[in-house]
Design a protein around this motif. Structure first.
Motif, PDB file in Angstrom:
ATOM      1  N   MET A 128       0.846  -1.180   0.000  1.00  0.00           N
ATOM      2  CA  MET A 128       0.000   0.000   0.000  1.00  0.00           C
ATOM      3  C   MET A 128       0.886   1.236   0.000  1.00  0.00           C
ATOM      4  O   MET A 128       1.814   1.338   0.784  1.00  0.00           O
ATOM      5  N   THR A 129       0.581   2.189  -0.864  1.00  0.00           N
ATOM      6  CA  THR A 129       1.422   3.367  -1.030  1.00  0.00           C
ATOM      7  C   THR A 129       0.755   4.578  -0.421  1.00  0.00           C
ATOM      8  O   THR A 129      -0.338   4.963  -0.826  1.00  0.00           O
ATOM      9  N   SER A 130       1.344   5.186   0.602  1.00  0.00           N
ATOM     10  CA  SER A 130       0.841   6.413   1.196  1.00  0.00           C
ATOM     11  C   SER A 130       1.808   7.531   0.841  1.00  0.00           C
ATOM     12  O   SER A 130       2.992   7.446   1.133  1.00  0.00           O
ATOM     13  N   THR A 131       1.261   8.578   0.208  1.00  0.00           N
ATOM     14  CA  THR A 131       2.156   9.642  -0.232  1.00  0.00           C
ATOM     15  C   THR A 131       2.103  10.808   0.738  1.00  0.00           C
ATOM     16  O   THR A 131       2.370  10.633   1.908  1.00  0.00           O
ATOM     17  N   HIS A 132       1.761  11.997   0.263  1.00  0.00           N
ATOM     18  CA  HIS A 132       1.896  13.174   1.109  1.00  0.00           C
ATOM     19  C   HIS A 132       0.931  13.170   2.284  1.00  0.00           C
ATOM     20  O   HIS A 132      -0.076  12.492   2.288  1.00  0.00           O
ATOM     21  N   ALA A 133       1.252  13.978   3.277  1.00  0.00           N
ATOM     22  CA  ALA A 133       0.493  14.005   4.521  1.00  0.00           C
ATOM     23  C   ALA A 133      -0.871  14.647   4.303  1.00  0.00           C
ATOM     24  O   ALA A 133      -1.125  15.337   3.332  1.00  0.00           O
ATOM     25  N   THR A 134      -1.778  14.404   5.281  1.00  0.00           N
ATOM     26  CA  THR A 134      -3.109  14.989   5.229  1.00  0.00           C
ATOM     27  C   THR A 134      -3.018  16.508   5.268  1.00  0.00           C
ATOM     28  O   THR A 134      -2.390  17.082   6.152  1.00  0.00           O
ATOM     29  N   PRO A 135      -3.664  17.195   4.326  1.00  0.00           N
ATOM     30  CA  PRO A 135      -3.588  18.648   4.325  1.00  0.00           C
ATOM     31  C   PRO A 135      -4.291  19.247   5.527  1.00  0.00           C
ATOM     32  O   PRO A 135      -5.240  18.685   6.056  1.00  0.00           O
ATOM     33  N   ALA A 136      -3.818  20.421   5.923  1.00  0.00           N
ATOM     34  CA  ALA A 136      -4.502  21.134   7.001  1.00  0.00           C
ATOM     35  C   ALA A 136      -5.795  21.701   6.444  1.00  0.00           C
ATOM     36  O   ALA A 136      -5.971  21.902   5.261  1.00  0.00           O
ATOM     37  N   GLY A 137      -6.753  21.963   7.335  1.00  0.00           N
ATOM     38  CA  GLY A 137      -7.991  22.599   6.896  1.00  0.00           C
ATOM     39  C   GLY A 137      -9.182  21.712   7.150  1.00  0.00           C
ATOM     40  O   GLY A 137      -9.505  21.397   8.279  1.00  0.00           O
ATOM     41  N   THR A 138      -9.824  21.265   6.056  1.00  0.00           N
ATOM     42  CA  THR A 138     -11.109  20.581   6.188  1.00  0.00           C
ATOM     43  C   THR A 138     -11.017  19.308   7.016  1.00  0.00           C
ATOM     44  O   THR A 138     -11.960  18.959   7.713  1.00  0.00           O
TER      45      THR A 138
ATOM     46  N   LEU B  12      -5.591   3.480  -8.210  1.00  0.00           N
ATOM     47  CA  LEU B  12      -6.620   4.455  -7.858  1.00  0.00           C
ATOM     48  C   LEU B  12      -5.985   5.604  -7.101  1.00  0.00           C
ATOM     49  O   LEU B  12      -4.924   5.463  -6.485  1.00  0.00           O
ATOM     50  N   ALA B  13      -6.661   6.740  -7.134  1.00  0.00           N
ATOM     51  CA  ALA B  13      -6.255   7.916  -6.369  1.00  0.00           C
ATOM     52  C   ALA B  13      -7.350   8.224  -5.357  1.00  0.00           C
ATOM     53  O   ALA B  13      -8.532   7.974  -5.606  1.00  0.00           O
ATOM     54  N   SER B  14      -6.954   8.762  -4.208  1.00  0.00           N
ATOM     55  CA  SER B  14      -7.907   9.045  -3.141  1.00  0.00           C
ATOM     56  C   SER B  14      -7.499  10.330  -2.442  1.00  0.00           C
ATOM     57  O   SER B  14      -6.305  10.607  -2.277  1.00  0.00           O
ATOM     58  N   PRO B  15      -8.464  11.156  -2.008  1.00  0.00           N
ATOM     59  CA  PRO B  15      -8.119  12.359  -1.240  1.00  0.00           C
ATOM     60  C   PRO B  15      -7.542  11.966   0.114  1.00  0.00           C
ATOM     61  O   PRO B  15      -8.157  11.209   0.866  1.00  0.00           O
ATOM     62  N   GLY B  16      -6.373  12.438   0.425  1.00  0.00           N
ATOM     63  CA  GLY B  16      -5.695  12.017   1.649  1.00  0.00           C
ATOM     64  C   GLY B  16      -6.416  12.371   2.925  1.00  0.00           C
ATOM     65  O   GLY B  16      -6.198  11.750   3.962  1.00  0.00           O
ATOM     66  N   SER B  17      -7.304  13.367   2.866  1.00  0.00           N
ATOM     67  CA  SER B  17      -7.998  13.799   4.078  1.00  0.00           C
ATOM     68  C   SER B  17      -9.275  13.019   4.334  1.00  0.00           C
ATOM     69  O   SER B  17      -9.963  13.281   5.326  1.00  0.00           O
ATOM     70  N   LYS B  18      -9.616  12.088   3.448  1.00  0.00           N
ATOM     71  CA  LYS B  18     -10.892  11.388   3.583  1.00  0.00           C
ATOM     72  C   LYS B  18     -10.711   9.880   3.475  1.00  0.00           C
ATOM     73  O   LYS B  18      -9.797   9.392   2.812  1.00  0.00           O
TER      74      LYS B  18
ATOM     75  N   PRO C  46      -8.204   4.175   3.412  1.00  0.00           N
ATOM     76  CA  PRO C  46      -8.240   4.976   4.642  1.00  0.00           C
ATOM     77  C   PRO C  46      -7.657   6.370   4.476  1.00  0.00           C
ATOM     78  O   PRO C  46      -6.968   6.678   3.490  1.00  0.00           O
ATOM     79  N   VAL C  47      -7.940   7.212   5.461  1.00  0.00           N
ATOM     80  CA  VAL C  47      -7.375   8.557   5.520  1.00  0.00           C
ATOM     81  C   VAL C  47      -5.850   8.471   5.477  1.00  0.00           C
ATOM     82  O   VAL C  47      -5.243   7.598   6.082  1.00  0.00           O
ATOM     83  N   GLY C  48      -5.242   9.379   4.731  1.00  0.00           N
ATOM     84  CA  GLY C  48      -3.794   9.427   4.649  1.00  0.00           C
ATOM     85  C   GLY C  48      -3.219   8.714   3.450  1.00  0.00           C
ATOM     86  O   GLY C  48      -2.031   8.856   3.153  1.00  0.00           O
ATOM     87  N   VAL C  49      -4.028   7.930   2.748  1.00  0.00           N
ATOM     88  CA  VAL C  49      -3.574   7.227   1.549  1.00  0.00           C
ATOM     89  C   VAL C  49      -4.089   7.985   0.333  1.00  0.00           C
ATOM     90  O   VAL C  49      -5.282   8.214   0.194  1.00  0.00           O
ATOM     91  N   THR C  50      -3.207   8.364  -0.551  1.00  0.00           N
ATOM     92  CA  THR C  50      -3.596   9.146  -1.724  1.00  0.00           C
ATOM     93  C   THR C  50      -3.460   8.398  -3.033  1.00  0.00           C
ATOM     94  O   THR C  50      -4.168   8.712  -3.995  1.00  0.00           O
ATOM     95  N   ASP C  51      -2.561   7.434  -3.097  1.00  0.00           N
ATOM     96  CA  ASP C  51      -2.353   6.709  -4.345  1.00  0.00           C
ATOM     97  C   ASP C  51      -2.087   5.238  -4.059  1.00  0.00           C
ATOM     98  O   ASP C  51      -1.288   4.908  -3.172  1.00  0.00           O
TER      99      ASP C  51
END
Length: 414
Positions: free
Chosen positions: A1-11, A353-359, A397-402
């Protein structure tokens, strides 16, 4: 499983986590697990329901030593290593009470029949000479090979002994569990009363299936979709038709149709638009409207309407089903033991697949016999055809983007 950049601040920091919202829904519905909601029902009516209390075996299974094979019940001490010729006693069919085994004798015995006193083994008929049962009245002899004590004998209590725990509290009763209760002599069982849900679809744009479809309108799929999911989970569903976008009319509908229900569930009208009828109708009620860090199904409503627990699901079809699977179904499983929880499986992606890291993203897919899962449709929450062609929910899961083809993901069978 590949987790790239960290969860963005904000939402992500303003949104409630999936686990946090599930905990809130479970807390809201906790009174459904009160023992006052228990009822005793006949076994056939308990299918899909859950035990209120743990159940101890009132008798042993099997209740007596019995034969595992058609053959001859013998005393192993009567047969030396080279075998022996034994005379034949009257046969023992299943359901009869046999006389004790006489020394130097063998008893024709059927599968499930009680082992005679003095016998400690069964020789299968195919190992006897002759390898068939003799005519009634024949006393043999029959030649039998040596056999060890206990061979093909089901000992009394070898399945479960008197007083042992047969089923734990909150066990979901499927065919196997009901069969066990029947084997233990039970004709009725104490279970939690089925949860009754008032289900309301909202929106001026929504039309009941089967009616003419004016321009700009869509047929209501949410009601049928959620009703089917709830009924499959053992929930009793009360439909109240489709509410207009008039808040006063929705309030009146809920008060009229919501008598004596355990939970109100609406679909639609929970986002931040200008005409969110559920939000408007709940203005004077202790209901929170919030965003869960989940895609699809982020907008959620939770609280009480006139003292009745309330959940507001989004209006897009996939969003409302994902909301049910992620929050209502597991909350009922945790509190009542029914429906049975979705068991997580591991599968490998057939494509990236791609996924929003914050969700926490929930995609639809087809789990194939080779353990690969092929995604169906995209991220959009209106893709009913893709949902209908899927057999699993795919969790990112949260934190996984690609994720790459071949990466492992968690899937839930639908």
């Amino acid at each position: 499983m590949t987790s790239t950049h960290a969860t963005p601040a904000g939402t992500a920091h303003r949104a409630r986590s999936v686990a946090g919202h599930l905990a809130a829904v479970t807390h809201l519905l906790a009174p459904l697990a009160a023992e006052s909601r228990a009822e005793v029902v006949p076994l056939p009516d308990a299918l899909g329901r859950a035990l209120v209390h743990g159940f101890l075996a009132p008798l042993s299974l099997p209740p007596f030593a019995n034969s595992q094979m058609d053959g001859y019940a013998v005393s192993s001490a009567d047969i030396p290593d080279g075998g022996a010729d034994l005379r034949i006693m009257p046969p023992v069919p299943a359901g009869s009470s046999p006389q004790p085994l006489e020394p130097g004798s063998a008893v024709p015995i059927m599968t499930g029949a009680m082992i005679p006193a003095g016998a400690d083994a069964v020789v299968p008929i195919e190992k006897a000479a002759p390898d068939r049962f003799l005519e009634p009245g024949h006393t043999g002899p029959v030649k039998l090979p040596a056999t060890a004590p206990g061979t093909y004998v089901r000992a009394a209590g070898s399945d479960i002994a008197t007083g042992e725990r047969a089923l734990a509290a909150r066990t979901c009763l499927g065919p196997a569990q009901l069969g066990l209760l029947a084997a233990l002599g039970m004709s009725a069982v104490e279970v939690y009363r089925a949860v009754t849900v008032l289900l309301v679809t909202t929106g001026d744009e929504v039309v009941e299936p089967g009616r003419a479809l004016p321009e700009g309108k869509i047929y209501d799929s949410n009601g049928t979709l959620l009703e089917g999911a709830m009924k499959q989970a053992g929930v009793t569903v009360r439909r109240a038709g489709i509410s207009t976008d008039n808040p006063a009319e929705l309030q009146a509908l809920l008060r009229t149709a919501g008598q004596d229900v355990d939970l109100i569930v609406t679909t639609g009208g929970v986002s931040k638009g200008a005409y969110e009828v559920v939000r408007q109708a709940m203005a004077d009620q202790p209901v929170d409207f919030l965003h869960v860090a989940m895609q699809p199904g982020g907008p959620q409503g939770i609280g009480m309407f006139d003292g009745v627990p309330f959940l507001g699901f989004p209006g897009n079809p996939v969003s409302c089903l994902v909301s049910f699977e992620m929050f209502l179904r597991p909350a009922l499983s945790a509190l009542l033991g029914a429906p049975a929880p979705r068991l997580p499986l591991r599968a490998r992606l057939a494509q990236p697949l791609a996924s929003p890291g914050s969700k926490h993203q929930v995609r639809r897919g087809i789990l194939q016999p080779d353990g690969m899962v092929r995604l169906e449709g995209g991220e959009s929450s209106h893709l009913m055809h893709a949902l209908a062609g899927s057999n699993v929910l795919v969790h990112v899961p949260v934190g996984v983007t690609d994720l790459a083809a071949g990466d492992e993901v968690e899937v839930w069978m639908l």
